[in-house]
Design a protein around this motif. Sequence first.
Motif, PDB file in Angstrom:
ATOM      1  N   ASP A 461       0.886  -1.169   0.000  1.00  3.25           N
ATOM      2  CA  ASP A 461       0.000   0.000   0.000  1.00  3.25           C
ATOM      3  C   ASP A 461       0.925   1.221   0.000  1.00  3.25           C
ATOM      4  OD1 ASP A 461      -2.779   0.698   0.009  1.00  3.25           O
ATOM      5  OD2 ASP A 461      -2.438   1.630   1.965  1.00  3.25           O
ATOM      6  N   ILE A 462       0.997   1.869  -1.139  1.00  5.54           N
ATOM      7  CA  ILE A 462       2.034   2.890  -1.360  1.00  5.54           C
ATOM      8  C   ILE A 462       1.427   4.296  -1.333  1.00  5.54           C
ATOM      9  CG2 ILE A 462       3.927   3.592  -2.877  1.00  5.54           C
ATOM     10  CD1 ILE A 462       3.397   0.868  -4.362  1.00  5.54           C
ATOM     11  N   ARG A 463       2.064   5.134  -0.556  1.00  8.42           N
ATOM     12  CA  ARG A 463       1.654   6.548  -0.550  1.00  8.42           C
ATOM     13  C   ARG A 463       2.569   7.259  -1.529  1.00  8.42           C
ATOM     14  NH1 ARG A 463       3.226  10.937   2.823  1.00  8.42           N
ATOM     15  NH2 ARG A 463       1.559  12.415   3.291  1.00  8.42           N
ATOM     16  N   ILE A 464       2.055   7.526  -2.716  1.00  5.91           N
ATOM     17  CA  ILE A 464       2.874   8.124  -3.778  1.00  5.91           C
ATOM     18  C   ILE A 464       3.022   9.622  -3.560  1.00  5.91           C
ATOM     19  CG2 ILE A 464       3.017   8.515  -6.281  1.00  5.91           C
ATOM     20  CD1 ILE A 464       1.431   5.803  -6.507  1.00  5.91           C
ATOM     21  N   SER A 465       1.932  10.255  -3.170  1.00  7.28           N
ATOM     22  CA  SER A 465       1.992  11.674  -2.802  1.00  7.28           C
ATOM     23  C   SER A 465       0.936  11.895  -1.731  1.00  7.28           C
ATOM     24  CB  SER A 465       1.700  12.555  -4.028  1.00  7.28           C
ATOM     25  OG  SER A 465       0.333  12.469  -4.366  1.00  7.28           O
ATOM     26  N   SER A 466       0.803  13.124  -1.298  1.00  9.56           N
ATOM     27  CA  SER A 466      -0.195  13.373  -0.246  1.00  9.56           C
ATOM     28  C   SER A 466      -1.612  13.093  -0.757  1.00  9.56           C
ATOM     29  CB  SER A 466      -0.089  14.811   0.241  1.00  9.56           C
ATOM     30  OG  SER A 466      -0.335  15.689  -0.846  1.00  9.56           O
ATOM     31  N   LYS A 467      -1.792  13.112  -2.070  1.00  9.89           N
ATOM     32  CA  LYS A 467      -3.126  12.868  -2.620  1.00  9.89           C
ATOM     33  C   LYS A 467      -3.292  11.487  -3.224  1.00  9.89           C
ATOM     34  CE  LYS A 467      -4.204  17.681  -3.791  1.00  9.89           C
ATOM     35  NZ  LYS A 467      -5.201  17.844  -2.729  1.00  9.89           N
ATOM     36  N   LEU A 468      -2.202  10.934  -3.698  1.00  8.93           N
ATOM     37  CA  LEU A 468      -2.312   9.691  -4.457  1.00  8.93           C
ATOM     38  C   LEU A 468      -1.743   8.497  -3.684  1.00  8.93           C
ATOM     39  CD1 LEU A 468      -3.116   8.437  -7.204  1.00  8.93           C
ATOM     40  CD2 LEU A 468      -0.785   8.906  -7.972  1.00  8.93           C
ATOM     41  N   LYS A 469      -2.542   7.473  -3.571  1.00  9.64           N
ATOM     42  CA  LYS A 469      -2.095   6.223  -2.967  1.00  9.64           C
ATOM     43  C   LYS A 469      -2.405   5.081  -3.921  1.00  9.64           C
ATOM     44  CE  LYS A 469      -2.363   5.001   1.435  1.00  9.64           C
ATOM     45  NZ  LYS A 469      -3.036   4.664   2.702  1.00  9.64           N
ATOM     46  N   ALA A 470      -1.593   4.049  -3.835  1.00 11.35           N
ATOM     47  CA  ALA A 470      -1.833   2.875  -4.687  1.00 11.35           C
ATOM     48  C   ALA A 470      -1.632   1.610  -3.873  1.00 11.35           C
ATOM     49  CB  ALA A 470      -0.876   2.889  -5.874  1.00 11.35           C
ATOM     50  N   ASN A 471      -2.402   0.633  -4.178  1.00  8.27           N
ATOM     51  CA  ASN A 471      -2.187  -0.700  -3.596  1.00  8.27           C
ATOM     52  C   ASN A 471      -1.903  -1.638  -4.758  1.00  8.27           C
ATOM     53  OD1 ASN A 471      -2.881  -3.485  -2.659  1.00  8.27           O
ATOM     54  ND2 ASN A 471      -3.132  -2.359  -0.736  1.00  8.27           N
ATOM     55  N   LEU A 472      -0.653  -2.053  -4.844  1.00  5.71           N
ATOM     56  CA  LEU A 472      -0.250  -2.913  -5.955  1.00  5.71           C
ATOM     57  C   LEU A 472       0.163  -4.266  -5.401  1.00  5.71           C
ATOM     58  CD1 LEU A 472       1.995  -0.369  -7.902  1.00  5.71           C
ATOM     59  CD2 LEU A 472      -0.411  -0.917  -8.321  1.00  5.71           C
TER      60      LEU A 472
END
Lengths: 767, 343
Positions: A461-472
């Motif tokens: 579960d990756i926090r890419i930026s303060s707005k964007l998160k991804a679960n890969l």
Amino acid sequence: MKNTKAILFLVLFLSSGCLWAQSITISGYVSEKRSGERLLGATVFIPDKSIGTTTNTYGFYSLTIPAGTNTELRATYIGFAPFTTTIDGEKNIILNIELDQAKDLKEVVVTAQKDAIQTRTQMSAIDLPIETIKSLPAFMGEVDILKAIQLLPGVQGGNEGTSGIYVRGGGPDQNLILLDGVPVYNASHLFGFFSVFNADAIRSVEVIKGGFPARYGGRLSSVIDINMKEGNKNKLHGEGGIGLIASRLMLEGPIQKGKSSFMISGRRTYIDVLAQPLMRGNLKSGYYFYDLNGKANFKITEKDHIYVSGYFGNDKFYARQTEDNGAWGSSSFNTGLRWGNITAVGRWNHEFSPKLFGNLTTYYSQYQFLVSAQNKSSFTNVNEDYLLKYTSGINDKAVKYDLDFLPGPNHFIKAGVGYIAHTYKPGAQQIKLKSSVLNLDTTFGVNDINAGEIDGYLEDDIRISSKLKANLGVHWTGFAVRGQFYQAVQPRAGLRYLLSDEISLKASYVQMNQFIHLLTNSSIGLPTDLWVPVTDRVPAQKSHQAAIGAAYTHNTGIEVSLEGYYKTMENVLEYKEGASFFNSNTSWEDKVEIGKGKSYGGELFLQKKKGKFTGMLGYTLSWTTRQFDNLNNGEEFPYRYDRRHDLKIAGIYKLSNSIELSAEWIYGTGNAITMPLGMYHGQDGQEVAIYGSRNGYRMPSYHRGDGSVKFWKQRKGWERAWIISAYNVYNRMNPFYVYSETANGRTTFKQVSLFPIIPSISYQFKF
Amino acid sequence: MRLLYIACLFFVALVSCNKKLDLPEVERDRKIALLGELVANEPMCFRAGQSVPVSSGSNMKFEVLNGLSVDITGASGASINLTGTEDSLTQYLYTIPFSSSTLVTPGGVYHVSAAHPERGTATTDVVIPDAFTAHVASSANAIFGSDTTLAVDLVIEDQSGEHYYVIEAVKQPMTIVGRFWHSNEWLSITDHRTQYDSLKLAGINIQTQFDTSFGKTYTRQNVRTEDVNTENLKNNTSFYVFRRILLTDYQFSGTAYSTRVYLSIGQDYFTNELDKGRILLQVKSVSKAYFDYLQSYELYSPNSDYLTSGAPANLKSPVQNGMGIIGGVYKQQFAFVLDKWEF
């Protein structure tokens, strides 16, 4: 070379959270203050830095932040008062947090931004608070977790009164129902009218319909993750209830205060006992079911924790009749049906470091169905003994290891491997006949099938930026059966983009594979439903699901989610026309058709979790079809539970400290069925029906309202409640099934409606 | 196993209530139904009628379809108009037999066209299988389950290629009228039973004559099988009795294949004079379309009561703009006389 670069990039990317030159890690457990039970899904965050995490299934959290000055840390959980403390920003800290229930403090709990639905990467998932489930109107006074799940959008309830679950166009076999991590194969009692889960023994329920994280696998359409209570670590506590058809009791308490605890619960119906005085003649028959749940947990060291839990439940139907004809002779008839589940699981948590948490799980799960009928007679010195037995079932023995790694606030990595040894018992029939002229003992059916399933997963579960998160993530499954090996790599991806603090957009794509099939030709979840593995002829089921949506939390605490999904399914099964599992001595593979399915639609879900009035509203607009080469002339047809519109509304209102009102209303488009269109005289002069297109006719729509009122009273050291409820309050005659009847040349179709208005009363107590 | 449903129904009966369901308009057209067989080397004959639409509360009245014109065209392209005449079964089946004295050719394909001013034209192609041979290797009385049966070992000489077989049995009424010569005249044994018996008892050599005649109505006889290659045992156990046995040559194509058939014979066969007759065991090589139709008809009991919780079976009719089937058949037949006549 290209692949090597990609892997290198991935490793660097995943480990980027570890690269901070100076950081500290805060780790520990979040638990409930009163009982000591650990809370899963609680949020721990640093408001100043907008950094946060959630506790895992065992209440563990780990938060790595840049080292620096003292800073504030908060922990929140729905229904609990927030916890706030100031931490020293210079060194690693172990902080075990205890949250107090809000109602104890008589304070209003504001849902924290950090654990609101719009902040999670996960979409298509709903946590159902157990207190909400217990407050909803209950059929015959029996609280039922699966029926509460049926109130969610995208979840169809199947037939009237039953606890069948059909998620986003999927079949009843496509749900991974986990009880403390153990798959439960047949989750119903009394032909599906009650589920096997005793709400008193349950701590949490989560339903995932799409966007499955990589840690889940094995089923196409849903994960229903149910966890049992751990038991109160501080004092003995109990609760129970007496209803019209069943009674139950749950006890929990410390084994060693503050360190270990137990929970044990039981439930049994007593229709058979109540009916006994009404039985006349020499026929004795009855039906009952019972459940036993137990769990214990032990804190071995500060870093090691062991949990053991189990479930044991059975349904039993019996009938006995004897007849004595004096000098002529006598006869006796004895028959019984018995089916049930057993699960047993042991788990060992170990905290390797503040950032790395491991869990070893080993479990056993069994479902077995047995039917027997025996007829003995003795007439004029001629003795005859006839015995018929049929058994079927499945059992699993499994071991798995899961790791949670939290290198920094931008990553929550989960990885694991597991192995399951399946034994399928696809049905054996034994016939014994002993008489003066014949001595027969025949068993026919299919031998047990052993299969091995190995799986592994990796997700982040990756926090890419303060707005964007991804679960890969990716889930891999290998399945070995009858000398063949099948495998599937299943990619998973989820994205969340915060438009503002209140609203986010989400998207997900998942591929799921399922290496077992359920053979069922009933719509009510009969215990005879048969689990079978993939074979050369019947390949694994596979689905692709893409979903997009938006999540929003209003400042009143009302959560809103709107999602659209598109799902395809391959290698789904249907029985061939007219075929059934009954009386077969050949392979089930000869009796099924293999086809594909499709489902798409939109779901709206509103939920209010706080305040005097709580409730939810779910609406689904969906289309679901199936297509088989040898059914319906190869043309696509609606799935039986294709429901264009599905609306559910449930509300709970706390009138005062002693009175609680609740109501729910359900509306659904009628089930799709196949109707005869005409008749002619067939080859042997018999009348033959001509059917229209498969599932081309709609039964009348389904709607129903339920209501209940609960009267609480606080006594010294304990409290009690009377619950008066009514199922189907306006006595709607909903269709259960349709049949035709021809009398004097006139054909009429009749619908059987199962439940008129059913009032009930039950008594509950807690101490 | 039905016990499970009994238990389920028991529960449903406790709590359920009935309500008449009003159906919306469904397909109300009556359609031409073609039924029967074209048997190689036998005169053409099959039946034709019409279906009746089903809708809730309707009076489901079957009616004979008059005014139907049936033509059949063979490989030569010559068309034959079949004659339809009501027979004794018409009042029960609401169908009319259509026939021609022309013999059906093995291996041929016939195009059947049935036209009606209101129902339109129903058509179907009937493939007649090639000739094949079969013989009875042995037969013996046997107990099967608790039934008295005649076990017949059949051998089918299968040709290469795909073939489909249907084995069934019918009982044909058989009347034997006996006469004996006495006092310079032929006397009926039945009418003069006492006299006949006393002459026999006295050891007098009596001259007798017997006339055997066969009825035209056939009663289907149940059959049983233990052959796992049959379609019957793919969905049922050998404890079931069947109206016909269905067998493909997938397992034995181009070879001689032995299979045992059990004919149910009850004790009453030997006592009830009116039921006496001969059993005709028929081994039929049939067209694939006919086999598929019979498979769904035989195995899936399409005439069972309608219930939405089941999986309804739709019969696979090859008739265009109609229903039913005319099966293409090459038949081998074996007669067994099991009943006894006292003379």
